[in-house]
Design an enzyme around this catalytic site. Structure first.
Site, mmCIF file in Angstrom:
data_model
loop_
_atom_site.group_PDB
_atom_site.id
_atom_site.type_symbol
_atom_site.label_atom_id
_atom_site.label_comp_id
_atom_site.label_asym_id
_atom_site.label_seq_id
_atom_site.Cartn_x
_atom_site.Cartn_y
_atom_site.Cartn_z
ATOM 1 N N MET A 1 0.841 -1.188 0.000
ATOM 2 C CA MET A 1 0.000 0.000 0.000
ATOM 3 C C MET A 1 0.881 1.244 0.000
ATOM 4 O O MET A 1 1.785 1.368 0.832
ATOM 5 C CB MET A 1 -0.909 0.008 1.233
ATOM 6 C CG MET A 1 -1.937 1.119 1.234
ATOM 7 S SD MET A 1 -2.952 1.086 2.722
ATOM 8 C CE MET A 1 -4.493 1.723 2.085
ATOM 9 N N CYS A 2 0.661 2.136 -0.941
ATOM 10 C CA CYS A 2 1.391 3.403 -0.959
ATOM 11 C C CYS A 2 1.037 4.225 0.274
ATOM 12 O O CYS A 2 0.098 3.919 0.996
ATOM 13 C CB CYS A 2 1.050 4.190 -2.217
ATOM 14 S SG CYS A 2 1.444 3.331 -3.751
ATOM 15 N N GLN A 3 1.796 5.269 0.496
ATOM 16 C CA GLN A 3 1.585 6.146 1.639
ATOM 17 C C GLN A 3 1.305 7.562 1.147
ATOM 18 O O GLN A 3 1.996 8.058 0.250
ATOM 19 C CB GLN A 3 2.815 6.154 2.538
ATOM 20 C CG GLN A 3 3.112 4.819 3.196
ATOM 21 C CD GLN A 3 2.266 4.557 4.425
ATOM 22 O OE1 GLN A 3 1.979 5.463 5.207
ATOM 23 N NE2 GLN A 3 1.861 3.320 4.601
ATOM 24 N N ILE A 78 4.597 8.226 -1.081
ATOM 25 C CA ILE A 78 5.615 7.186 -1.136
ATOM 26 C C ILE A 78 5.017 6.012 -1.895
ATOM 27 O O ILE A 78 3.920 5.541 -1.572
ATOM 28 C CB ILE A 78 6.072 6.759 0.266
ATOM 29 C CG1 ILE A 78 6.809 7.911 0.954
ATOM 30 C CG2 ILE A 78 6.960 5.528 0.198
ATOM 31 C CD1 ILE A 78 7.183 7.628 2.391
ATOM 32 N N LYS A 80 4.530 2.285 -3.706
ATOM 33 C CA LYS A 80 4.726 0.845 -3.853
ATOM 34 C C LYS A 80 4.083 0.489 -5.192
ATOM 35 O O LYS A 80 2.868 0.492 -5.325
ATOM 36 C CB LYS A 80 4.072 0.069 -2.709
ATOM 37 C CG LYS A 80 4.358 -1.429 -2.760
ATOM 38 C CD LYS A 80 3.748 -2.140 -1.571
ATOM 39 C CE LYS A 80 4.135 -3.622 -1.553
ATOM 40 N NZ LYS A 80 3.667 -4.348 -2.757
#
Length: 282
Positions: A1-3, A78, A80
Site C-alpha cells: 500500500m502506498c503512503q 511514497i 509501492k
C-alpha cells in the site's frame, strides 16, 4: 500500500516534523521503496521534488527534510508500484494546469480495467492508473465547467461524483489540491488531525523525534495533516470513513453536508479511533 501525506493550513507552515516520520516509511520502517515525491504550493506556483529511489535513502528527501519550505498546501507520496515501471515519470505527485492554476494529485490504491477515453488536453506521460485517473478527473471537470472554476460546493460535488465513478474500478484513496484547498478521499484508509491552540508536544511513531509546537507557533495557527496512518503515537487522529471525501480550507475540514459521503463504498467501515484532538503544528 502506498503512503499519502497532505497538509493544509491557515498560515504558511513547514512540514519537516511530519516528513521525518513519513520519509522513514519509504524502505526503513515499511516496504514502500519504489519512489517518492512531494509538492509545495507557494502562491500560484508549485515546488515539486520527485525521486524514483526509496525515500529512506534518498538524498533529495534528506534535502526536503532539512529545508523548511513554508506552504499552505502540501501533498507527498511514497510509492509501492502496482502499475507502471519504477521510474521518474511514474512517481507521484502528478501536476497539471487547469483554469489557470496548477493542480497536484497523489493516489494510493490500484484501479483495475480503468481505461477511460481522454481527449488530448490531459494525457498521461507514464503508465500508471494513478496518472490516468488524474487526467480523467481534470478532463471531466473542464468539460463539466467550461466557463471556469466553479464555487466550492459545486466543485466538491463534482469531485465526489468522480471519486465514486473511478472508485468502482478499485481502491482509490487520493489527495488533490490547486493551492487554495486540499481534497482528501478515503476508499479504505486515511486519517487526519487538526492541530491548533493550545499547542503541545508530539512524538513521531517511526522516528524517536519529539517537538513542542507551543514554542514554534502563534495562537492563531491551525494546521490539518492527512496521512494514510497516524504519524504520531501520542495524539488522537480521526479515521475517515471509507467512501468519504473531505475538503480542507485554512487548516480545518469544511462541512459540505451529506454530500461528504460518496454514493459508492467498496470497503467495509474502518474502526474509529476518536475525534480530533487540539494538539500541535505540523
Amino acid at each position: 500500500m502506498c503512503q499519502l501525506l497532505g497538509m493544509n493550513c491557515n498560515t504558511p507552515t513547514d512540514i519537516c516534523f511530519s516528513f521525518a516520520c513519513f520519509q522513514a516509511r519509504g524502505g526503513l520502517t515499511d516496504i514502500h521503496g519504489d519512489g517518492w515525491g512531494i509538492a509545495f504550493f507557494e502562491g500560484r506556483g508549485v515546488r515539486v521534488f520527485l525521486d524514483p529511489q526509496a525515500s529512506s535513502t534518498s538524498r533529495v528527501a534528506d534535502l526536503v527534510r532539512h529545508y523548511p519550505i513554508h506552504s499552505l498546501n502540501v501533498i507527498s507520496h511514497i510509492r509501492k508500484a502496482t502499475q507502471g515501471l519504477v521510474s521518474l515519470e511514474n512517481t507521484h505527485p502528478f501536476q497539471r494546469e487547469l483554469w489557470g492554476r496548477y493542480w497536484v494529485f497523489a493516489h494510493n490504491g490500484n484501479l483495475h480495467g480503468f481505461s477511460p477515453e481522454l481527449f488530448g488536453q490531459f494525457t498521461p506521460v507514464g503508465q500508471t492508473d494513478s496518472e490516468r485517473a488524474f487526467c480523467y478527473i481534470l478532463e471531466a471537470l473542464r468539460r463539466r465547467f467550461p466557463a471556469g472554476e466553479p464555487g466550492r460546493p459545486e466543485l466538491f460535488a463534482a469531485v465526489r461524483d468522480l471519486a465514486a465513478e473511478i472508485g468502482a474500478h478499485g481502491e482509490f484513496n487520493f489527495l488533490l489540491s490547486n493551492g487554495s484547498f486540499l481534497f482528501a478521499h478515503c476508499a479504505s484508509r486515511l486519517v487526519y488531525i487538526v492541530r491548533q491552540a493550545p499547542f503541545a508536544r508530539a512524538h513521531l511513531k517511526d522516528q524517536d523525534v519529539s517537538v513542542d509546537f507551543s514554542e514554534l507557533t502563534s495562537p492563531d495557527d491551525r494546521v490539518a495533516v492527512v496521512a494514510t496512518t497516524p504519524l504520531t503515537d501520542d495524539e488522537s487522529w480521526t479515521v475517515m470513513e471509507p467512501g468519504s471525501l473531505k475538503m480542507f480550507v485554512d487548516g480545518a475540514p469544511v462541512d459540505m453536508g451529506p454530500a461528504a459521503t460518496c454514493a459508492f463504498i467498496r470497503q467495509a467501515d474502518a474502526p474509529r479511533c476518536g475525534d480530533v484532538a487540539a494538539a500541535s503544528g505540523c
